[in-house]
Write a protein that holds these residues in place. Structure first.
Motif, short mmCIF file in Angstrom:
data_model
loop_
_atom_site.label_atom_id
_atom_site.label_comp_id
_atom_site.label_asym_id
_atom_site.label_seq_id
_atom_site.Cartn_x
_atom_site.Cartn_y
_atom_site.Cartn_z
N LYS A 230 34.62 42.03 49.28
CA LYS A 230 36.05 42.40 48.68
C LYS A 230 36.95 41.88 48.03
O LYS A 230 36.64 40.71 49.02
N THR A 231 38.05 41.87 46.72
CA THR A 231 38.43 40.89 47.39
C THR A 231 39.95 40.86 48.08
O THR A 231 40.07 42.71 48.48
N ASN A 232 40.48 40.15 48.70
CA ASN A 232 42.36 40.46 49.62
C ASN A 232 42.78 40.36 48.16
O ASN A 232 43.60 39.43 48.38
N GLN A 359 36.43 39.40 39.04
CA GLN A 359 36.31 40.62 40.98
C GLN A 359 38.12 40.43 41.06
O GLN A 359 38.96 41.02 41.51
N ASN A 360 38.88 39.02 40.59
CA ASN A 360 40.45 39.39 40.62
C ASN A 360 41.37 39.98 39.82
O ASN A 360 42.41 39.24 39.57
N GLN A 361 40.11 40.52 38.90
CA GLN A 361 40.72 41.46 37.20
C GLN A 361 41.34 39.94 36.32
O GLN A 361 42.51 40.58 35.65
N GLY A 362 41.10 38.89 36.27
CA GLY A 362 41.66 38.10 35.17
C GLY A 362 40.61 37.79 34.16
O GLY A 362 39.35 37.84 34.49
N GLU A 363 41.08 36.30 33.46
CA GLU A 363 39.84 36.05 32.49
C GLU A 363 39.83 34.27 33.22
O GLU A 363 41.47 33.55 33.35
#
Length: 383
Positions: A230-232, A359-363
Motif C-alpha cells: 500500500k502507498t502511505n 503507484q502514487n498516481q504520478g508520471e
C-alpha cells in the motif's frame, strides 16, 4: 421461478385467452400485453420479458417485423419468441419466421395442452441456455484471468532471470575488486604512498556505493512485487526531501567536483508516499551524478500546475541517444552502463522509479540529448 411474459395481439379476446392459459400454468403473476409490435417494442425496454408470445398479422408493425427488431439489438436478441398465427401457416411463412429467429411456432386455433407444452418447453430451453451462457462467461473470465496471470508470471520470471544475471555480474565484479584491494592492503611487502592509498580508498568507496545502491534497488523491487503493498499518502515537502537526499550524496558530488542546486521552493507540498518518492529522487540523483563528468552541474527544480507538482532533475552529463531514451523504462531490455568515473549500475532503478511514481498516481518522463545532458521529470499530485 417467476417469469415476466409479454402477449402481443391486436385482438383483445386473444390476449385474454392466452393470459388465462398462462395463469392456469402458474405463470400469471407478471403478464403484459400490447396491440402491435410498435407498442410492444417500447414495452420490452420497460419490463424486460422472459418470454414473448406474438401474433403475426397486426397493424403498424406485424409480428415478423417485431421479431426482427428484437433480434437486431444485443439487449433483446436472446428473448425467447413464440409466433402465433391463423393466416401465416404455410411452410414458406414458417420458414421465414424461423430464419428470423423465432423459437417456436403455433398455428391458430391451437390445442390447450399443445400451447402449455410449447410454452413450458421454450422456458426450459431458455433456462438451460442462460445457464450455459453464464457458465460460458464465467469460464471465459477465468480463462482471461489465467492468461493475464500467465503473462505476468512470464514477465516476472524474465525480470527475475535478468536480475540474477545482474547480481552475478554487478555484485561479483566489485567484490572481486575489493578482494584484490584487501590482498594489497594485507601484503606487508607492498608499500603504498599517500596518493596510491587515496586512489585505492576512492575505488573501495565507489565499489561499495555501487553494491549498496544495487541492494537498495533489489530490496525495493522485491517489496514492489508484493500484492498487498500500500502507498502511505501524506503531505510531503518536496524541498526537504531533495535536501535530505543531497546530504546523502555530498561526498560523491564533492569527489566529482559537481555543482548541485536545489531550487525547489520550501512550500512545495505534494500528496504522495514520502518513502517511495525519496527512493525515486535518490535514484534519479544517483543517475545524474553517475553520468555527469567532473566539474558538471545538477539542478533540481519544480513547477506547479493546477493539480500537480513537476519535479525535474537536470544534469550536464553525457546524455542519451534516441534509441537509449526510447528503451529507458522497458523492463524487457534492462542494461547496465558504467558512469563517467566507473560507477556501476543495474538498469533496474529507473524501472522501479516509474512503478513507484505511478503507484502514487504520478508520471515519470525523460528527455535527453547526447553530449548535452538529461532531464528526468516526475509529476506528483497535489491532492
Amino acid at each position: 421461478m417467476e417469469y415476466s411474459i409479454l402477449v402481443v395481439d391486436d385482438q383483445p379476446e386473444n390476449i385474454r385467452f392466452v393470459s388465462l392459459l398462462l395463469k392456469e400454468m402458474g405463470l400469471g403473476s407478471k403478464i403484459y400485453s400490447a396491440p402491435n409490435g410498435k407498442i410492444a417494442l417500447d414495452l420490452v425496454e420497460k419490463v424486460s420479458p422472459d418470454l414473448i408470445l406474438s401474433d403475426w398479422g397486426m397493424p403498424e408493425m406485424d409480428g415478423l417485423e417485431f421479431l426482427k427488431a428484437l433480434k437486431s439489438s444485443n439487449a433483446t436478441k436472446d428473448i425467447p419468441f413464440i409466433m402465433i398465427s391463423a393466416i401465416k401457416v404455410d411452410a414458406d411463412s414458417m420458414k421465414e419466421s424461423f430464419d428470423a429467429g423465432v423459437h417456436d411456432y403455433l398455428k391458430k386455433p391451437f390445442d390447450k395442452l399443445e400451447f402449455m407444452a410449447r410454452v413450458s418447453a421454450t422456458l426450459k430451453l431458455q433456462n438451460a441456455y442462460l445457464k450455459i451462457k453464464k457458465n460460458g462467461e464465467e469460464i471465459a473470465n477465468q480463462a482471461l484471468l489465467i492468461s493475464k496471470q500467465h503473462e505476468e508470471l512470464l514477465k516476472l520470471n524474465k525480470l527475475k532471470d535478468k536480475i540474477f544475471s545482474i547480481i552475478s555480474h554487478d555484485v561479483r565484479a566489485p567484490l572481486a575488486t575489493l578482494d584484490g584491494l584487501l590482498e594489497i592492503f594485507s601484503d606487508e611487502e607492498i608499500e603504498l604512498d599517500e596518493n596510491e592509498l587515496k586512489s585505492y580508498v576512492t575505488t573501495v568507496k565507489t565499489e561499495v556505493n555501487g553494491v549498496q545502491s544495487l541492494m537498495d534497488n533489489l530490496l525495493q523491487w522485491a517489496k514492489s512485487q508484493l500484492v498487498n503493498e500500500k502507498t502511505n499518502t501524506t503531505d510531503v515537502n518536496i524541498h526537504d526531501v531533495v535536501q535530505e537526499v543531497f546530504s546523502l550524496f555530498h561526498e560523491r558530488t564533492t569527489t566529482k567536483s559537481l555543482d548541485v542546486y536545489n531550487t525547489i521552493e520550501d512550500h512545495m507540498i505534494a500528496q504522495t508516499d514520502q518513502n517511495m518518492i525519496s527512493f525515486v529522487i535518490r535514484n534519479l540523483l544517483a543517475n545524474a551524478i553517475k553520468f555527469t563528468p567532473q566539474g558538471g552541474k545538477i539542478t533540481v527544480s519544480s513547477e506547479r500546475t493546477i493539480n500537480s507538482i513537476v519535479v525535474s532533475i537536470t544534469d550536464t552529463g553525457v546524455g542519451m541517444d534516441e534509441e537509449s531514451l526510447n528503451s529507458l523504462f522497458d523492463d524487457s531490455n534492462i542494461s547496465t552502463k558504467k558512469g563517467t568515473s566507473g560507477e556501476v549500475g543495474t538498469g533496474i532503478g529507473l524501472i522501479l522509479c516509474k512503478e513507484l511514481v505511478e503507484q502514487n498516481q504520478g508520471e515519470l518522463s525523460a528527455k535527453s540529448e547526447l553530449g548535452v545532458g538529461s532531464t528526468f521529470s516526475c509529476m506528483l499530485p497535489i491532492n
